[in-house]
Scaffold this motif. Structure first.
Motif, short mmCIF file in Angstrom:
data_model
loop_
_atom_site.label_atom_id
_atom_site.label_comp_id
_atom_site.label_asym_id
_atom_site.label_seq_id
_atom_site.Cartn_x
_atom_site.Cartn_y
_atom_site.Cartn_z
N TRP A 1 0.84 -1.21 0.00
CA TRP A 1 0.00 0.00 0.00
C TRP A 1 0.87 1.25 0.00
CZ3 TRP A 1 0.75 3.36 3.99
CH2 TRP A 1 1.31 2.85 5.16
N TRP A 2 2.02 1.18 0.68
CA TRP A 2 2.81 2.40 0.86
C TRP A 2 3.60 2.82 -0.37
CZ3 TRP A 2 7.52 0.27 0.26
CH2 TRP A 2 7.83 -0.95 0.91
N TYR B 1 2.93 6.27 -1.35
CA TYR B 1 3.56 7.41 -0.66
C TYR B 1 4.98 7.68 -1.18
CZ TYR B 1 -0.62 7.42 2.02
OH TYR B 1 -1.94 7.51 2.36
N GLN B 2 5.29 7.14 -2.36
CA GLN B 2 6.58 7.41 -3.01
C GLN B 2 6.30 7.93 -4.42
OE1 GLN B 2 9.90 4.90 -2.31
NE2 GLN B 2 8.92 3.74 -0.65
N HIS C 1 8.05 14.86 -0.25
CA HIS C 1 9.18 14.03 -0.70
C HIS C 1 8.85 13.34 -2.01
CE1 HIS C 1 6.61 11.63 2.08
NE2 HIS C 1 6.62 10.80 1.04
N ALA D 1 12.10 6.91 -3.02
CA ALA D 1 13.47 6.61 -2.58
C ALA D 1 14.21 5.82 -3.66
CB ALA D 1 13.42 5.81 -1.28
N VAL E 1 11.97 8.36 6.76
CA VAL E 1 12.23 6.99 6.25
C VAL E 1 12.95 6.98 4.89
CG1 VAL E 1 10.46 5.80 7.60
CG2 VAL E 1 9.84 6.71 5.37
N ARG F 1 -5.57 16.38 1.74
CA ARG F 1 -4.82 15.99 2.93
C ARG F 1 -3.36 16.22 2.57
NH1 ARG F 1 -1.51 11.42 4.20
NH2 ARG F 1 -1.49 10.90 6.41
N ASP G 1 0.03 15.28 3.16
CA ASP G 1 0.81 14.22 3.80
C ASP G 1 2.09 14.79 4.41
OD1 ASP G 1 1.34 11.21 4.00
OD2 ASP G 1 3.13 11.90 2.95
N ALA G 2 2.46 14.26 5.56
CA ALA G 2 3.74 14.60 6.20
C ALA G 2 3.93 16.12 6.37
CB ALA G 2 4.90 13.99 5.41
N GLU H 1 -1.46 16.82 7.81
CA GLU H 1 -1.15 15.70 8.69
C GLU H 1 0.03 16.06 9.55
OE1 GLU H 1 0.43 11.24 9.03
OE2 GLU H 1 1.42 12.90 8.03
N HIS I 1 -5.04 4.97 8.40
CA HIS I 1 -4.40 3.87 7.66
C HIS I 1 -3.04 3.52 8.24
CE1 HIS I 1 -2.23 7.19 5.71
NE2 HIS I 1 -1.33 6.29 5.37
N ASP I 2 -2.38 4.47 8.87
CA ASP I 2 -1.07 4.19 9.47
C ASP I 2 -1.21 3.53 10.84
OD1 ASP I 2 0.78 5.15 7.54
OD2 ASP I 2 0.41 7.23 8.17
N HIS J 1 1.93 1.62 11.69
CA HIS J 1 2.81 2.62 11.05
C HIS J 1 2.55 3.99 11.68
CE1 HIS J 1 4.38 0.53 7.27
NE2 HIS J 1 3.68 -0.40 7.90
C1 LM2 Z 1 2.78 9.72 5.98
N1 LM2 Z 1 2.34 10.71 6.64
O1 LM2 Z 1 3.11 11.67 7.05
C2 LM2 Z 1 1.87 8.63 5.58
O2 LM2 Z 1 0.66 8.69 6.30
C3 LM2 Z 1 2.59 7.34 5.75
O3 LM2 Z 1 1.74 6.27 5.42
C4 LM2 Z 1 3.86 7.34 4.90
O4 LM2 Z 1 4.67 6.19 5.17
C5 LM2 Z 1 4.75 8.53 5.21
N2 LM2 Z 1 4.08 9.66 5.70
C6 LM2 Z 1 5.47 8.94 3.95
O5 LM2 Z 1 4.57 9.50 3.03
C7 LM2 Z 1 4.40 5.06 4.42
C8 LM2 Z 1 4.80 3.83 5.20
C9 LM2 Z 1 6.31 3.69 5.23
C10 LM2 Z 1 6.84 3.70 3.80
C11 LM2 Z 1 6.47 5.05 3.21
C12 LM2 Z 1 6.98 5.23 1.80
O6 LM2 Z 1 4.32 3.97 6.55
O7 LM2 Z 1 6.64 2.43 5.84
O8 LM2 Z 1 8.22 3.51 3.81
O9 LM2 Z 1 5.03 5.13 3.17
O10 LM2 Z 1 6.54 4.21 0.97
C13 LM2 Z 1 8.76 2.49 2.96
C14 LM2 Z 1 9.43 1.39 3.79
C15 LM2 Z 1 10.60 2.02 4.54
C16 LM2 Z 1 11.58 2.65 3.56
C17 LM2 Z 1 10.82 3.65 2.67
C18 LM2 Z 1 11.71 4.21 1.58
O11 LM2 Z 1 8.47 0.86 4.70
O12 LM2 Z 1 11.25 0.99 5.28
O13 LM2 Z 1 12.57 3.35 4.29
O14 LM2 Z 1 9.69 3.02 2.05
O15 LM2 Z 1 12.16 3.17 0.76
C19 LM2 Z 1 13.91 2.87 4.18
#
Ligand code: LM2
Ligand code: CA
Length: 667
Positions: free
Chosen positions: A73-74, A77-78, A116, A119, A167, A199, A201-202, A227, A290-291, A296
């Protein structure tokens, strides 16, 4: 005497006569729903078939722009680009969804990921390639220098929280006018297709002034909520963002979760600012998001769909209580895998709705949650609570002035209380168990009667809730004619025997008045609602017993009833009989209404007096497993010829089995 066996019994819901219909016109919508990972086609159909009719104001959709590939799902967020191509669907499907939802009266809020980019290196779902900090629209110099946000930074280093990487996601230099222009361009594209809100994000990871600069270039007046996770003690605080719009109040989800899971609902009478939360008018609130539901985003001990009935009750509280702009979470199962993306099958599959088990949860469709949305829409005019009641523990009730009343029972036992509702006299549809028909003539759930003084007998089964409001008052039931009516019939009975009455108006007499009860038995029946559902032996027979009539068991009534059930009473419980039983606690035994002695069986109902003959109606008693029907009666002063007792609606009537004598008095 009758020893009434105490067995455990779960009170079901009392269903009215109604048919299920669409709800009537929606008052000011006040709630939005996050359809997490739903496709645009599913969202569009949901707006048309459910969200619009049920009064949801808006949907928060998952990020619609191009994101990295992958099943999690995440990945959403990239961001890779701001093309409207995503797992949710194509740009055309997105545009179609926005228009169809708008036509259904539902706005779309986009989850905008602008702090952002993706990655590492790879490809986006629309085919766009990228390498570290190199995207078609951004270059290395559009990002802050690489540094990681450390845990301790959140407490003491606002610069690192906003300039280093969350992250490991490359952090955009949101202070640069080029980046701001790109971000505003993305938001303006969304606005141009009809998106009504964002919304952000971040947001905590962007300076509030950077967000202000972006928003200053955005067209129109979208709803903006930022957020910002701030449980207190943060280097960057939620209040810094008030100038830009609304802000998420994470203290709400945490404290509500703690209270519902391990605290007392009685504490909630001043939930909100008094608990250290931001001003209500700035706050976006939710039971879970959702987090945090899947561990998360800082997580916390929040209530989720996995908590079953507790989740519905927490949402009922959030939606009934005047604080903030509430967001209902609509999720998919994650207990196998907290990274998993949404199910690969659609929610709407032709006429089928795939909301079940390990898949889409559709919490927003729970009757309690959508009913509470209806409650909020109809009580928005009174932004305060009154008539707060609690039992010092986990049963609570409160009014929204004269607009609505709610009761929540987070205990394992039944809640039965006579409470001030603040509402005007009448019969109301409990919107948490059903809906009122468009013409307001029927209710598909249980009904609750409010008397001329605003009081109602409120019965709430364990782990349940009820809510009534001014828009869900049944019309045409001439509620002013409803009066509490009690009938005592004295009969010597033994253990295992139970008394019932049948009654109403004599068919021959009715015919003389032009009413044909042979073709419509209801013309000679008297609508009733039992006031005492506490006796575990009789409560099942009283459920669904909607009339005092001559027919015996009603279709909706508990099996074994021979008519309307009475309870054994006495004036003074003999000490030799052990534990004292009382009508007010046990549903049988001692009651102050009994001034005469043992064996006075009692019928205690609210009755619609409209069908009576100048206030009179007939009753005839039956002792099951005992003497059967009582003999013929000749009562002095009867309003017409009959062989039964005559009682008066709205009074206390005292008879003896098979005997002519009568005592009728006021309460
Ligand atoms: C948010 N709000 O501020 C979102 O609600 C949240 O769901 C997002 O994190 C975060 N900020 C960035 O938009 C999610 C998820 C993370 C995930 C990121 C990016 O909770 O775990 O990170 O989306 O996809 C993932 C990996 C993490 C890695 C990162 C970059 O879980 O381990 O970091 O991708 O590759 C090395
Ligand atoms: Ca940042």
């Amino acid at each position: 005497m009758t020893t009434t066996a105490l067995k455990t019994f779960k009170i079901g819901v009392l269903f009215g006569l109604g048919t299920l219909c669409q709800s009537s016109a929606i008052a000011a919508p006040t709630t939005f729903v996050h359809l997490f990972e739903w496709s645009w086609q599913d969202v569009a159909k949901e707006c048309e078939t459910y969200l619009g009719p049920r009064g949801y104001a808006a949907v928060q959709v998952s990020p619609p722009n191009e994101h990295v590939t992958g099943d999690q799902w995440w990945t959403r967020y990239q961001p890779v680009s701001y093309a409207l191509t995503s797992r949710g669907g194509s740009r055309a499907e997105f545009v179609d969804m926005v228009a169809r939802c708008k036509a259904a009266g539902v706005n779309i809020y986009v989850d905008a990921v602008i702090n952002h980019m993706a990655a590492g290196s790879g490809q986006g779902v629309a085919g766009t390639s990228f390498t570290l900090k190199q995207f078609p629209i951004y270059n290395t110099w559009d990002f802050h220098d690489t540094c990681a946000i450390n845990n301790e930074d959140y407490g003491n280093n606002p610069w690192r929280v906003q300039n280093c990487e969350l992250v490991s996601l490359p952090d955009l230099n949101t202070g640069s006018s080029y980046v701001q222009g790109k971000l505003a361009g993305y938001l303006n594209d969304l606005i141009s297709v009809g998106v009504a809100g964002f919304r952000l994000d971040a947001s905590k990871h962007m300076a509030a002034s950077d967000i202000a600069s972006v928003l200053s270039q955005v067209n129109g007046a979208p709803l903006v909520f930022q957020e910002v996770i701030d449980q207190g003690g943060e280097a960057v605080s939620a209040s810094e963002y008030f100038g830009n719009g609304l802000v998420t109040e994470f203290k709400y989800t945490t404290k509500l979760g703690e209270t519902f899971k391990s605290g007392k609902l009685a504490w909630l009478s001043n939930f909100g600012e008094a608990w250290g939360m931001m001003p209500s008018y700035k706050a976006v609130v939710f039971v879970d998001n959702h987090d945090n539901q899947r561990g998360h985003g800082g997580a916390g001990n929040v209530v989720t769909y996995q908590d079953g009935a507790l989740y519905d009750l927490a949402n009922v509280f959030m939606l009934a209580y005047p604080y903030g702009y509430p967001k209902v979470m609509s999720s998919f199962d994650y207990h196998h895998d907290t990274d998993a993306g949404g199910p690969t099958y659609p929610v709407h599959d032709g006429a089928n709705l795939n909301c079940f088990g390990d898949g889409w949860q559709c919490e927003h469709r729970h009757q309690k949650i959508s009913g509470a949305v209806d409650f909020r829409n109809n009580t928005n005019d009174v932004w305060q609570i009154s008539n707060w009641w609690d039992n010092g523990n986990n049963q609570i009730a409160f009014s929204r002035g004269a607009s609505g009343f709610v009761a929540i029972n987070r205990e394992n036992g039944t809640m039965q209380q006579t409470l001030q509702t603040g509402l005007s006299v009448g019969r109301y549809c409990d919107v948490l168990s059903g809906q009122i028909s468009a013409d307001k003539s029927s209710c598909s759930g249980q009904t609750i009667d409010v008397d001329a003084n605003g009081f109602a007998l409120v019965n709430v089964p364990a782990m349940n809730a009820v809510a009534i409001h001014k828009g869900a008052k049944l019309e045409g039931s001439s509620s002013a004619n409803w009066k509490r009516t009690v009938v005592f019939i004295k009969a010597q009975t033994q253990s295992g025997q139970d008394m019932f009455v049948r009654g109403g108006i004599d068919y021959a007499y009715a015919a003389s008045q032009g009413k044909n009860c042979n073709s419509n038995a209801l013309l000679c029946a008297l609508p009733i609602r039992h006031n005492n559902l506490l006796n575990t032996t009789t409560q099942n027979w009283k459920q669904g017993d909607n009339y005092l009539d001559w027919q015996g068991l009603e279709a909706t009534q508990g099996a074994g009833a021979e008519g309307s059930a009475l309870d054994w009473t006495t004036n003074i419980w003999p000490s030799a009989w052990g534990t004292k039983r009382t009508v007010s606690v046990d549903g049988y035994g001692e009651t102050p209404l009994n001034q005469w002695g043992d064996h006075y069986w009692m019928l205690d109902v609210d009755m619609d007096c409209a069908n009576t003959v100048n206030g009179w109606f007939e009753v005839k008693a039956f002792v099951k497993n005992g003497q059967g029907w009582e003999g013929d009666i000749q009562q002095a002063g009867a309003p017409y010829q009959s062989k039964n007792h005559f009682a008066q609606c709205g009074r206390v009537n005292v008879f003896e089995f098979g005997q002519n004598q009568t005592l009728i008095q006021d309460f």
